[in-house]
Design an enzyme around this catalytic site. Sequence first.
Site, PDB file in Angstrom:
ATOM      1  N   LYS A 274       0.847  -1.203   0.000  1.00  0.00           N
ATOM      2  CA  LYS A 274       0.000   0.000   0.000  1.00  0.00           C
ATOM      3  C   LYS A 274       0.878   1.247   0.000  1.00  0.00           C
ATOM      4  O   LYS A 274       2.007   1.201   0.480  1.00  0.00           O
ATOM      5  CB  LYS A 274      -0.844   0.031   1.282  1.00  0.00           C
ATOM      6  CG  LYS A 274      -2.012  -0.918   1.295  1.00  0.00           C
ATOM      7  CD  LYS A 274      -2.820  -0.743   2.565  1.00  0.00           C
ATOM      8  CE  LYS A 274      -3.983  -1.700   2.597  1.00  0.00           C
ATOM      9  NZ  LYS A 274      -4.948  -1.525   1.512  1.00  0.00           N
TER      10      LYS A 274
ATOM     11  N   ARG B  73     -10.501 -11.224   2.082  1.00  0.00           N
ATOM     12  CA  ARG B  73     -11.376 -12.268   1.520  1.00  0.00           C
ATOM     13  C   ARG B  73     -10.716 -13.638   1.628  1.00  0.00           C
ATOM     14  O   ARG B  73     -11.391 -14.650   1.714  1.00  0.00           O
ATOM     15  CB  ARG B  73     -11.749 -11.900   0.078  1.00  0.00           C
ATOM     16  CG  ARG B  73     -10.602 -11.804  -0.852  1.00  0.00           C
ATOM     17  CD  ARG B  73     -10.946 -11.045  -2.127  1.00  0.00           C
ATOM     18  NE  ARG B  73     -10.970  -9.606  -1.932  1.00  0.00           N
ATOM     19  CZ  ARG B  73     -11.239  -8.727  -2.887  1.00  0.00           C
ATOM     20  NH1 ARG B  73     -11.536  -9.145  -4.111  1.00  0.00           N
ATOM     21  NH2 ARG B  73     -11.229  -7.436  -2.633  1.00  0.00           N
TER      22      ARG B  73
HETATM   23  N1  BES Z   1      -8.184  -3.462   4.340  1.00  0.00           N
HETATM   24  C1  BES Z   1      -8.291  -3.131   2.972  1.00  0.00           C
HETATM   25  C2  BES Z   1      -9.572  -2.362   2.645  1.00  0.00           C
HETATM   26  C3  BES Z   1      -9.659  -0.950   3.138  1.00  0.00           C
HETATM   27  C4  BES Z   1      -9.053   0.063   2.444  1.00  0.00           C
HETATM   28  C5  BES Z   1     -10.416  -0.644   4.224  1.00  0.00           C
HETATM   29  C6  BES Z   1      -9.168   1.365   2.877  1.00  0.00           C
HETATM   30  C7  BES Z   1     -10.555   0.642   4.645  1.00  0.00           C
HETATM   31  C8  BES Z   1      -9.922   1.659   3.976  1.00  0.00           C
HETATM   32  C9  BES Z   1      -8.277  -4.390   2.119  1.00  0.00           C
HETATM   33  O1  BES Z   1      -7.511  -5.420   2.598  1.00  0.00           O
HETATM   34  C10 BES Z   1      -7.713  -4.004   0.793  1.00  0.00           C
HETATM   35  O2  BES Z   1      -6.577  -3.636   0.763  1.00  0.00           O
HETATM   36  N2  BES Z   1      -8.511  -4.089  -0.254  1.00  0.00           N
HETATM   37  C11 BES Z   1      -8.100  -3.698  -1.540  1.00  0.00           C
HETATM   38  C12 BES Z   1      -8.635  -4.716  -2.514  1.00  0.00           C
HETATM   39  C13 BES Z   1      -8.100  -4.561  -3.897  1.00  0.00           C
HETATM   40  C14 BES Z   1      -6.641  -4.898  -3.952  1.00  0.00           C
HETATM   41  C15 BES Z   1      -8.887  -5.479  -4.820  1.00  0.00           C
HETATM   42  C16 BES Z   1      -8.662  -2.309  -1.823  1.00  0.00           C
HETATM   43  O3  BES Z   1      -9.789  -2.046  -1.449  1.00  0.00           O
HETATM   44  O4  BES Z   1      -7.935  -1.506  -2.391  1.00  0.00           O
HETATM   45 MG    MG Z   2      -5.529  -5.342   1.977  1.00  0.00          MG
END
Ligand code: BES
Ligand code: MG
Length: 498
Positions: free
Chosen positions: A274, A348
């Site tokens: 990230k 997931r």
């Molecule tokens: N924990 C994150 C989702 C999230 C992001 C929650 C920002 C709250 C605020 C999750 O694990 C994630 O990183 N999801 C990705 C999925 C994507 C790679 C398909 C996302 O939402 O960017």
């Molecule tokens: Mg994530």
Amino acid sequence: MQFHILKKHEITLGDVDSCLVIPLFEKDFPLESALLSEADELRLQTLADKEIITGGADENYYFPCPNSDYQGILVLGLGKRDQFRKETLRRAAGKAVEAFRSNRIQQVILDLSHYSELPAEALIEGLILAQYDFTVYKHPEPDATEPVKVSAVTLLVRDDYDPSLLQEQVRVAALSAMSANGARHLANTPPNEMTPSALAAFAEGIAEDSGCECKILEPTQLASLGMNALLGVSHGSAQPSRLIVLNYHHSDDAKTVAIVGKGVTFDTGGISLKPAASMHEMKYDMCGAAAVLCTMMNVVELKPKLNVICVVPAAENMTGDAAQRPGDIVKAYNGKTIEVHNTDAEGRLILADAMAYTVDKYKPDMIVDMATLTGACVIGLGHYAAGLFSTDDTLAEALRLAGEESGERLWRLPLWEDYERLIDGNHADICNIGPREGGAITAAAFLKRFVGDTPWAHIDIAGTAWGVKNIPYWSTDHATGFGVRLLTQWLLQMQAQD
Ligand code: BES
Ligand code: MG
Ligand code: ZN
């Protein structure tokens, strides 16, 4: 916090730190209270005549009463009567806490004698939530005065009022709000301390003395059960993963309900790293876990006529030479193979194993999961509704209703077959990401493949778990504990139907 429901003749005034709270619907004059002195009543009336006090929503008017039997009066504006919701009172109470804090009020007397229909339990909830703070890691300023909190609330009711129902509502509301604060505390605790094993220890604490069973599965057991989707996520971490199970058994003929919460104690994104800017917020990626675990604190106390299974897959998503790679294929508990195209779509993966295991092992009548699953959900709904996805209309409607009651609102999104096609795998059965568009829905479609035929709902709390602005009982820089009050309300609703 102590609570009393009293009639006028049972109240003794005279405490210097007490505040008389008078609720008021907009322009619903004359402004009266059974406890007001004649002089104060006159002062209030004058302020009302000048339209300084109107009872408008968000209007809290505090004034000190140095010569009375109470330290001050707070007129709690409730807005228009026909627009009143339980949430109105919860928020008004949250706002009132500012006045209580600055005037060092420790005792509150809420005069319900003119509005006995008010859901006073919502005021209690608002108070408890708004008084939450997270100061364990912060040293106070050297000369700061010790802050005080409201520690006692008296609800003043009419002489002919039967307090038994209100008594029970207040008990449930107070417990539920305190458990929500518990969830906030777990979530705010930094990720170097709130590890998967710390979450497990917390669950064990709930089980102790409560007659509820706790089982913690460690990596070797997870491996022999075939939970490779969960294990894969924690490969890059020095913190081993856990599967936490709390089992509250009421009776063999009661319905069995499973609640599952995402427990990623820190989400760097893994190799699909990230950006740095908000990464620290990913300590909140275990808010689903916190919500279901703290719901169990209510369950063991309220003992509903239901069997409740609470399951938390807990893992830390880190980088490193042992970390899962984009391109890896893992085989989940139910035998399905998953192509990991993005290691940041880890929630997931851990939920897949946890839910497949839960339906197989416990055969629940329904299963609900709660997770900070997708940034896409935040983009779609913002911070004032969690995403709701379900294979069962009755379940979805029951959850939606519980959301309206608790103020933790849900908005349903579709789960049509078309979305499922978008996560079909290339070299494996399923891929862990779909296209960017509709990201919250494809995430839900992924989960759907792991619950079989069990009626299921998924609640994406990515937008509501922290960072919510302008709700007076939640401070923006803390976790909200979203889900505890919602799930508790839903469980109680369900047992009331049987
Ligand atoms: N924990 C994150 C989702 C999230 C992001 C929650 C920002 C709250 C605020 C999750 O694990 C994630 O990183 N999801 C990705 C999925 C994507 C790679 C398909 C996302 O939402 O960017
Ligand atoms: Mg994530
Ligand atoms: Zn995550």
